[in-house]
Scaffold this motif. Structure first.
Motif, PDB file in Angstrom:
ATOM      1  N   ARG A 112      -3.263 -11.395  -1.578  1.00 16.97           N
ATOM      2  CA  ARG A 112      -3.980 -11.503  -0.307  1.00 16.97           C
ATOM      3  C   ARG A 112      -3.640 -10.332   0.610  1.00 16.97           C
ATOM      4  O   ARG A 112      -4.314 -10.114   1.613  1.00 16.97           O
ATOM      5  CB  ARG A 112      -3.623 -12.815   0.392  1.00 16.97           C
ATOM      6  CG  ARG A 112      -4.056 -14.067  -0.346  1.00 16.97           C
ATOM      7  CD  ARG A 112      -3.533 -15.305   0.364  1.00 16.97           C
ATOM      8  NE  ARG A 112      -2.080 -15.327   0.397  1.00 16.97           N
ATOM      9  CZ  ARG A 112      -1.350 -16.202   1.076  1.00 16.97           C
ATOM     10  NH1 ARG A 112      -1.969 -17.121   1.825  1.00 16.97           N
ATOM     11  NH2 ARG A 112      -0.033 -16.172   1.047  1.00 16.97           N
ATOM     12  N   VAL A 113      -2.585  -9.604   0.283  1.00 14.62           N
ATOM     13  CA  VAL A 113      -2.137  -8.492   1.117  1.00 14.62           C
ATOM     14  C   VAL A 113      -2.334  -7.186   0.356  1.00 14.62           C
ATOM     15  O   VAL A 113      -1.968  -7.081  -0.814  1.00 14.62           O
ATOM     16  CB  VAL A 113      -0.640  -8.649   1.486  1.00 14.62           C
ATOM     17  CG1 VAL A 113      -0.160  -7.462   2.319  1.00 14.62           C
ATOM     18  CG2 VAL A 113      -0.418  -9.962   2.230  1.00 14.62           C
ATOM     19  N   PHE A 114      -2.914  -6.198   1.013  1.00 11.97           N
ATOM     20  CA  PHE A 114      -3.031  -4.885   0.389  1.00 11.97           C
ATOM     21  C   PHE A 114      -2.769  -3.806   1.428  1.00 11.97           C
ATOM     22  O   PHE A 114      -2.813  -4.058   2.641  1.00 11.97           O
ATOM     23  CB  PHE A 114      -4.401  -4.707  -0.276  1.00 11.97           C
ATOM     24  CG  PHE A 114      -5.574  -4.622   0.666  1.00 11.97           C
ATOM     25  CD1 PHE A 114      -6.123  -3.398   1.024  1.00 11.97           C
ATOM     26  CD2 PHE A 114      -6.150  -5.770   1.187  1.00 11.97           C
ATOM     27  CE1 PHE A 114      -7.208  -3.315   1.879  1.00 11.97           C
ATOM     28  CE2 PHE A 114      -7.240  -5.702   2.050  1.00 11.97           C
ATOM     29  CZ  PHE A 114      -7.768  -4.468   2.390  1.00 11.97           C
ATOM     30  N   ALA A 115      -2.465  -2.623   0.957  1.00  5.07           N
ATOM     31  CA  ALA A 115      -2.088  -1.520   1.845  1.00  5.07           C
ATOM     32  C   ALA A 115      -2.924  -0.293   1.533  1.00  5.07           C
ATOM     33  O   ALA A 115      -3.400  -0.104   0.407  1.00  5.07           O
ATOM     34  CB  ALA A 115      -0.607  -1.197   1.693  1.00  5.07           C
ATOM     35  N   THR A 116      -3.079   0.566   2.548  1.00  5.53           N
ATOM     36  CA  THR A 116      -3.753   1.849   2.370  1.00  5.53           C
ATOM     37  C   THR A 116      -2.959   2.924   3.104  1.00  5.53           C
ATOM     38  O   THR A 116      -2.178   2.634   4.015  1.00  5.53           O
ATOM     39  CB  THR A 116      -5.185   1.843   2.934  1.00  5.53           C
ATOM     40  OG1 THR A 116      -5.134   1.663   4.358  1.00  5.53           O
ATOM     41  CG2 THR A 116      -6.031   0.747   2.314  1.00  5.53           C
ATOM     42  N   CYS A 117      -3.181   4.157   2.706  1.00  6.04           N
ATOM     43  CA  CYS A 117      -2.691   5.288   3.485  1.00  6.04           C
ATOM     44  C   CYS A 117      -3.748   6.368   3.442  1.00  6.04           C
ATOM     45  O   CYS A 117      -4.612   6.376   2.553  1.00  6.04           O
ATOM     46  CB  CYS A 117      -1.343   5.792   2.966  1.00  6.04           C
ATOM     47  SG  CYS A 117      -1.386   6.534   1.322  1.00  6.04           S
ATOM     48  N   GLY A 118      -3.690   7.290   4.430  1.00  5.25           N
ATOM     49  CA  GLY A 118      -4.793   8.238   4.503  1.00  5.25           C
ATOM     50  C   GLY A 118      -4.484   9.522   5.224  1.00  5.25           C
ATOM     51  O   GLY A 118      -3.332   9.830   5.562  1.00  5.25           O
ATOM     52  N   GLY A 119      -5.557  10.260   5.477  1.00  6.95           N
ATOM     53  CA  GLY A 119      -5.454  11.570   6.073  1.00  6.95           C
ATOM     54  C   GLY A 119      -4.964  11.563   7.504  1.00  6.95           C
ATOM     55  O   GLY A 119      -4.574  12.612   8.030  1.00  6.95           O
ATOM     56  N   ASP A 120      -4.995  10.408   8.168  1.00  7.65           N
ATOM     57  CA  ASP A 120      -4.507  10.324   9.539  1.00  7.65           C
ATOM     58  C   ASP A 120      -3.006  10.077   9.612  1.00  7.65           C
ATOM     59  O   ASP A 120      -2.449   9.931  10.708  1.00  7.65           O
ATOM     60  CB  ASP A 120      -5.257   9.227  10.305  1.00  7.65           C
ATOM     61  CG  ASP A 120      -5.182   7.869   9.618  1.00  7.65           C
ATOM     62  OD1 ASP A 120      -4.493   7.746   8.584  1.00  7.65           O
ATOM     63  OD2 ASP A 120      -5.833   6.920  10.103  1.00  7.65           O
ATOM     64  N   GLY A 121      -2.337  10.023   8.451  1.00  4.10           N
ATOM     65  CA  GLY A 121      -0.892   9.828   8.423  1.00  4.10           C
ATOM     66  C   GLY A 121      -0.437   8.398   8.609  1.00  4.10           C
ATOM     67  O   GLY A 121       0.764   8.147   8.769  1.00  4.10           O
ATOM     68  N   ALA A 122      -1.355   7.455   8.587  1.00  6.55           N
ATOM     69  CA  ALA A 122      -1.003   6.053   8.807  1.00  6.55           C
ATOM     70  C   ALA A 122      -0.892   5.291   7.489  1.00  6.55           C
ATOM     71  O   ALA A 122      -1.647   5.535   6.548  1.00  6.55           O
ATOM     72  CB  ALA A 122      -2.041   5.377   9.700  1.00  6.55           C
ATOM     73  N   LEU A 123       0.061   4.368   7.459  1.00  9.14           N
ATOM     74  CA  LEU A 123       0.160   3.355   6.408  1.00  9.14           C
ATOM     75  C   LEU A 123      -0.282   2.046   7.034  1.00  9.14           C
ATOM     76  O   LEU A 123       0.251   1.649   8.083  1.00  9.14           O
ATOM     77  CB  LEU A 123       1.598   3.247   5.905  1.00  9.14           C
ATOM     78  CG  LEU A 123       1.878   2.113   4.922  1.00  9.14           C
ATOM     79  CD1 LEU A 123       1.253   2.417   3.563  1.00  9.14           C
ATOM     80  CD2 LEU A 123       3.384   1.889   4.764  1.00  9.14           C
TER      81      LEU A 123
END
Length: 324
Positions: free
Chosen positions: A177-188
């Motif tokens: 039910r929980v997932f994570a992303t990270c990206g070009g804005d430096g956020a997790l």
């Protein structure tokens, strides 16, 4: 000898732009006994799935990968224009169930579910719902006409994305039910099904993040890597919810080369691998980062049930307070 088992061919149903992710996804609709060496089980079998920057998500029969066995397109409303848009997949994570031969106890598994990030757009929760019958019809229509059959959207829920590309998406192997992303804005960012935006956001330092992964033995531990060779580990039982900062961090490369990939060892969780433009490195983590803490699964359960960032922050604050 030649170990190649199969190779896809160019057709109207193929990917038309670079493939960004390939993986194996369990499909309980299939009869595992017929899968044989392709990984059959009584509760279904695993299919090869690929996602591309053209927005196509293609399913392949491992016994014949010349043409797709089925196809989807990541089509969803563009909130900025109000128009239906096909979003290219910059990354994806296909549900795999438990890891390391039962070492991980996975809850809330949804066979056929997967997540995809886009380049400058949303993050999607998707569901593959094809069957052996619909796959056969798809292949027959493609073979008879040479034209790709209609590809329907697998999108079930749209989540707010990053400012810029989403570089990685990963489902918590202990609670899907929980997932994570990270990206070009430096956020997790951590997401749940109940909120369109991330319920937890961590920004450790300026610069993009390119890779993220959950620990196979610590349900509340996640690692990410990015610009300048930095690697950050977040123990969600210790971060608190007000200003989420890394529990541990280090520089993987003295030259400051960006970390492009990161992976825990499912069987030997004390080992964390990182990769940059030239080298693969393996790091040994301490016992505190590999041994599950008491109540850790309750923390993830609380995050999974959060409908707002405030609720998730309260859960993290409570977890941090209980450790004192």
């Amino acid at each position: 000898g030649d170990a190649l088992v199969g190779k896809s061919e160019v057709s109207d149903a193929s990917h038309r732009e670079p493939v960004t992710r390939v993986g194996w996804m369990r499909n309980p609709e299939l009869d595992g006994r017929a899968a044989g060496v392709w990984g059959g089980h009584d509760d279904g079998t695993y299919e090869l799935v690929s996602a591309g920057s053209d927005g196509r998500v293609l399913v392949w029969d491992a016994s014949d990968v010349s043409h797709p066995a089925y196809g989807y397109e990541l089509t969803a409303v563009n909130e900025a224009s109000g128009a239906m848009t096909t979003w290219g997949a910059s990354c994806a994570d296909f549900s795999r169930g438990s890891l390391a031969a039962g070492r991980v106890t996975t809850t809330h598994v949804e066979p056929g579910s997967f997540y995809a990030g886009s380049d400058g757009g949303p993050v999607f929760r998707c569901a593959a719902r094809h069957s052996r019958t619909t796959s056969a019809e798809f292949r027959h229509r493609l073979k008879d006409s040479g034209v790709a059959p209609p590809m329907y959207s697998p999108v079930k829920q749209t989540h707010d994305g990053h400012k810029g590309a989403t570089h990685a998406v990963c489902v918590n192997p202990h609670d899907q039910r929980v997932f994570a992303t990270c990206g070009g804005d430096g956020a997790l960012r951590l997401y749940t099904r109940y909120a369109s935006g991330g319920v937890v956001t961590a920004t450790s330092a300026p610069g993009a993040l390119f890779a993220a992964g959950w620990s196979p033995t610590r349900p509340a531990l996640i690692a990410c890597g990015g610009v300048g060779g930095r690697v950050c580990l977040y123990d969600l039982t210790a971060t608190g919810g007000e200003d989420v900062q890394p529990t541990e961090q280090f520089r993987a490369c003295d030259a400051g080369t960006d970390v492009q990939a990161i992976a825990f060892n499912p069987a030997l969780p004390e080992y964390l691998a990182t990769a940059d433009a030239r080298f693969v490195r393996v790091w040994e983590l301490g016992a505190g980062l590999t041994t599950e803490r008491a109540g850790e699964r309750r923390v993830i359960d609380a995050i999974a049930g959060a409908e707002t960032a405030a609720e998730a922050a309260a859960a993290l604050d409570a977890a941090k307070a209980s450790r004192r």
